[in-house]
Motif scaffolding. Structure first.
Motif, PDB file in Angstrom:
ATOM      1  N   SER A  69       0.826  -1.214   0.000  1.00 16.40           N
ATOM      2  CA  SER A  69       0.000   0.000   0.000  1.00 16.40           C
ATOM      3  C   SER A  69       0.861   1.265   0.000  1.00 16.40           C
ATOM      4  CB  SER A  69      -0.909   0.004   1.237  1.00 16.40           C
ATOM      5  OG  SER A  69      -1.768  -1.111   1.226  1.00 16.40           O
ATOM      6  N   ASN A  70       2.088   1.141  -0.507  1.00 13.57           N
ATOM      7  CA  ASN A  70       3.020   2.271  -0.520  1.00 13.57           C
ATOM      8  C   ASN A  70       3.203   2.838   0.886  1.00 13.57           C
ATOM      9  OD1 ASN A  70       3.364   2.115  -3.333  1.00 13.57           O
ATOM     10  ND2 ASN A  70       1.520   3.323  -3.658  1.00 13.57           N
ATOM     11  N   ASP A  71       3.348   1.949   1.861  1.00 13.37           N
ATOM     12  CA  ASP A  71       3.424   2.347   3.263  1.00 13.37           C
ATOM     13  C   ASP A  71       4.689   3.118   3.602  1.00 13.37           C
ATOM     14  OD1 ASP A  71       1.052   0.930   3.717  1.00 13.37           O
ATOM     15  OD2 ASP A  71       2.159  -0.919   4.007  1.00 13.37           O
ATOM     16  N   LEU A  72       5.770   2.871   2.882  1.00 15.04           N
ATOM     17  CA  LEU A  72       7.031   3.556   3.129  1.00 15.04           C
ATOM     18  C   LEU A  72       7.447   4.255   1.850  1.00 15.04           C
ATOM     19  CD1 LEU A  72       9.548   4.114   4.921  1.00 15.04           C
ATOM     20  CD2 LEU A  72      10.526   2.010   3.958  1.00 15.04           C
ATOM     21  N   LYS A  73       7.806   5.525   2.005  1.00  8.57           N
ATOM     22  CA  LYS A  73       8.260   6.314   0.859  1.00  8.57           C
ATOM     23  C   LYS A  73       9.585   6.960   1.224  1.00  8.57           C
ATOM     24  CE  LYS A  73       3.502   7.426  -0.202  1.00  8.57           C
ATOM     25  NZ  LYS A  73       2.485   8.458  -0.095  1.00  8.57           N
ATOM     26  N   ILE A  74      10.516   6.937   0.295  1.00  5.39           N
ATOM     27  CA  ILE A  74      11.796   7.616   0.461  1.00  5.39           C
ATOM     28  C   ILE A  74      11.947   8.531  -0.738  1.00  5.39           C
ATOM     29  CG2 ILE A  74      14.296   7.353   0.664  1.00  5.39           C
ATOM     30  CD1 ILE A  74      13.760   4.536   1.791  1.00  5.39           C
ATOM     31  N   TYR A  75      12.177   9.828  -0.471  1.00  2.00           N
ATOM     32  CA  TYR A  75      12.269  10.756  -1.591  1.00  2.00           C
ATOM     33  C   TYR A  75      12.998  12.035  -1.210  1.00  2.00           C
ATOM     34  CZ  TYR A  75       8.095  12.790   0.641  1.00  2.00           C
ATOM     35  OH  TYR A  75       7.203  13.340   1.528  1.00  2.00           O
ATOM     36  N   HIS A  76      13.331  12.797  -2.250  1.00  2.00           N
ATOM     37  CA  HIS A  76      13.996  14.095  -2.117  1.00  2.00           C
ATOM     38  C   HIS A  76      13.257  15.072  -3.018  1.00  2.00           C
ATOM     39  CE1 HIS A  76      17.259  16.926  -1.510  1.00  2.00           C
ATOM     40  NE2 HIS A  76      17.254  17.157  -2.817  1.00  2.00           N
ATOM     41  N   ASN A  77      12.879  16.232  -2.473  1.00  2.00           N
ATOM     42  CA  ASN A  77      12.081  17.171  -3.270  1.00  2.00           C
ATOM     43  C   ASN A  77      12.913  18.273  -3.922  1.00  2.00           C
ATOM     44  OD1 ASN A  77      12.678  19.011  -1.251  1.00  2.00           O
ATOM     45  ND2 ASN A  77      10.588  19.215  -0.516  1.00  2.00           N
ATOM     46  N   GLY A  78      14.227  18.127  -3.922  1.00  2.00           N
ATOM     47  CA  GLY A  78      15.096  19.151  -4.478  1.00  2.00           C
ATOM     48  C   GLY A  78      15.707  20.016  -3.392  1.00  2.00           C
ATOM     49  N   SER A  79      15.037  20.115  -2.250  1.00  2.00           N
ATOM     50  CA  SER A  79      15.546  20.911  -1.124  1.00  2.00           C
ATOM     51  C   SER A  79      15.701  20.088   0.149  1.00  2.00           C
ATOM     52  CB  SER A  79      14.587  22.069  -0.823  1.00  2.00           C
ATOM     53  OG  SER A  79      14.471  22.921  -1.927  1.00  2.00           O
ATOM     54  N   HIS A  80      14.824  19.109   0.357  1.00  2.00           N
ATOM     55  CA  HIS A  80      14.815  18.325   1.587  1.00  2.00           C
ATOM     56  C   HIS A  80      14.641  16.847   1.255  1.00  2.00           C
ATOM     57  CE1 HIS A  80      14.402  22.106   3.722  1.00  2.00           C
ATOM     58  NE2 HIS A  80      13.401  22.407   2.920  1.00  2.00           N
ATOM     59  N   SER A  81      15.084  15.988   2.169  1.00  2.00           N
ATOM     60  CA  SER A  81      14.947  14.542   1.996  1.00  2.00           C
ATOM     61  C   SER A  81      13.987  13.997   3.043  1.00  2.00           C
ATOM     62  CB  SER A  81      16.308  13.857   2.137  1.00  2.00           C
ATOM     63  OG  SER A  81      17.186  14.340   1.145  1.00  2.00           O
ATOM     64  N   PHE A  82      13.238  12.950   2.665  1.00  2.00           N
ATOM     65  CA  PHE A  82      12.173  12.441   3.517  1.00  2.00           C
ATOM     66  C   PHE A  82      12.188  10.925   3.575  1.00  2.00           C
ATOM     67  CE2 PHE A  82      10.896  16.436   1.706  1.00  2.00           C
ATOM     68  CZ  PHE A  82      10.341  17.127   2.764  1.00  2.00           C
ATOM     69  N   ILE A  83      11.895  10.396   4.755  1.00  2.00           N
ATOM     70  CA  ILE A  83      11.525   8.998   4.950  1.00  2.00           C
ATOM     71  C   ILE A  83      10.130   9.064   5.550  1.00  2.00           C
ATOM     72  CG2 ILE A  83      11.998   6.832   6.142  1.00  2.00           C
ATOM     73  CD1 ILE A  83      14.945   7.672   6.253  1.00  2.00           C
ATOM     74  N   ASN A 143       6.908   7.057   6.707  1.00  2.00           N
ATOM     75  CA  ASN A 143       6.342   5.767   7.085  1.00  2.00           C
ATOM     76  C   ASN A 143       4.893   5.979   7.486  1.00  2.00           C
ATOM     77  OD1 ASN A 143       6.276   2.989   7.860  1.00  2.00           O
ATOM     78  ND2 ASN A 143       6.434   3.650   9.977  1.00  2.00           N
ATOM     79  N   ASN A 144       3.965   5.351   6.776  1.00  2.00           N
ATOM     80  CA  ASN A 144       2.541   5.584   6.993  1.00  2.00           C
ATOM     81  C   ASN A 144       1.834   4.459   7.746  1.00  2.00           C
ATOM     82  OD1 ASN A 144       2.382   8.117   5.657  1.00  2.00           O
ATOM     83  ND2 ASN A 144       2.630   7.021   3.730  1.00  2.00           N
ATOM     84  N   THR A 145       2.592   3.514   8.285  1.00  2.00           N
ATOM     85  CA  THR A 145       1.957   2.437   9.032  1.00  2.00           C
ATOM     86  C   THR A 145       2.922   1.886  10.069  1.00  2.00           C
ATOM     87  OG1 THR A 145       0.758   0.344   8.852  1.00  2.00           O
ATOM     88  CG2 THR A 145       2.619   0.627   7.393  1.00  2.00           C
ATOM     89  N   GLY A 146       2.425   1.561  11.229  1.00  2.61           N
ATOM     90  CA  GLY A 146       3.243   0.945  12.268  1.00  2.61           C
ATOM     91  C   GLY A 146       4.440   1.786  12.667  1.00  2.61           C
ATOM     92  N   TYR A 147       5.426   1.142  13.241  1.00  2.00           N
ATOM     93  CA  TYR A 147       6.657   1.790  13.673  1.00  2.00           C
ATOM     94  C   TYR A 147       7.654   1.823  12.523  1.00  2.00           C
ATOM     95  CZ  TYR A 147       5.049   1.089  18.477  1.00  2.00           C
ATOM     96  OH  TYR A 147       4.335   1.120  19.640  1.00  2.00           O
ATOM     97  N   LEU A 148       8.583   2.768  12.573  1.00  2.00           N
ATOM     98  CA  LEU A 148       9.742   2.775  11.685  1.00  2.00           C
ATOM     99  C   LEU A 148      10.918   2.305  12.533  1.00  2.00           C
ATOM    100  CD1 LEU A 148      11.195   3.480   9.031  1.00  2.00           C
ATOM    101  CD2 LEU A 148      11.528   5.782   9.955  1.00  2.00           C
ATOM    102  N   TYR A 149      11.404   1.116  12.286  1.00  2.00           N
ATOM    103  CA  TYR A 149      12.501   0.557  13.042  1.00  2.00           C
ATOM    104  C   TYR A 149      13.808   0.831  12.310  1.00  2.00           C
ATOM    105  CZ  TYR A 149       9.158  -2.143  15.785  1.00  2.00           C
ATOM    106  OH  TYR A 149       8.136  -2.516  16.612  1.00  2.00           O
ATOM    107  N   ILE A 150      14.823   1.224  13.064  1.00  2.00           N
ATOM    108  CA  ILE A 150      16.173   1.334  12.553  1.00  2.00           C
ATOM    109  C   ILE A 150      16.995   0.358  13.376  1.00  2.00           C
ATOM    110  CG2 ILE A 150      18.168   2.831  12.203  1.00  2.00           C
ATOM    111  CD1 ILE A 150      16.186   5.194  12.109  1.00  2.00           C
TER     112      ILE A 150
END
Length: 170
Positions: free
Chosen positions: A51-65, A67-74
């Protein structure tokens, strides 16, 4: 010269893609495999999950991780360090099987330890007016300032005791 492979399609269904004679991408029974760096253009989003739950992207100025569901574990076998690389300043250290350290301007001011929390390097604890420090399981001892007066308030069942190795002055 035209003799270098550009793509190979195998009878088992696997595919290999080449650039300038070097394999860069392949499919196999486990999925896909990259043989070099991957690049995403600005505003291009790498989606993960059904369901595209995790997205990693850069908008030209900032970078994003994102996570739209549950925990984000590192997870790591070592430590985690979040820092500002332009200044090479530490921000947060998560030390494996141990402490967490919070930094300001590359100086640790708060560290967790087996006994609790330690303010370091001459750090002070500041609370706004009416902010309270509470002690005890029932939070029955409070120290606070209301903007005008300062209080030590004991709401517990025992006595409030003040002890000293020398004189106590009021």
């Amino acid at each position: 010269d035209g003799t270098e492979p550009r793509a190979k399609f195998h009878n088992d269904g696997s595919v290999e893609l080449y650039f300038d004679g070097t394999k860069r991408f392949a499919t196999n029974s486990a999925g896909v495999q990259f043989y070099d760096n991957t690049y995403q253009v600005d505003d291009g989003i790498s989606h993960w999950g059904d369901s595209n739950d995790l997205k990693i992207y850069h908008n030209g100025s900032h970078s994003f991780i994102d996570n739209n569901t549950g925990y984000l574990y590192i997870d790591t076998l070592g430590n985690i360090l979040l820092r500002v690389t332009q200044d090479n300043d530490d921000g947060i250290k998560v030390i494996g099987n141990g402490a967490v350290e919070l930094y300001y301007d590359n100086v640790a001011y708060l560290k967790t330890a087996s006994f609790g929390v330690n303010l370091t390097n001459g750090a002070d604890l500041y609370l706004n007016d009416s902010g309270r420090i509470k002690f005890g399981d029932s939070q029955d001892l409070e120290i606070y300032h209301d903007g005008t007066h300062s209080y030590i308030k004991d709401g517990g069942t025992g006595d409030l005791m003040i002890e000293s190795n020398s004189a106590i002055r009021f």
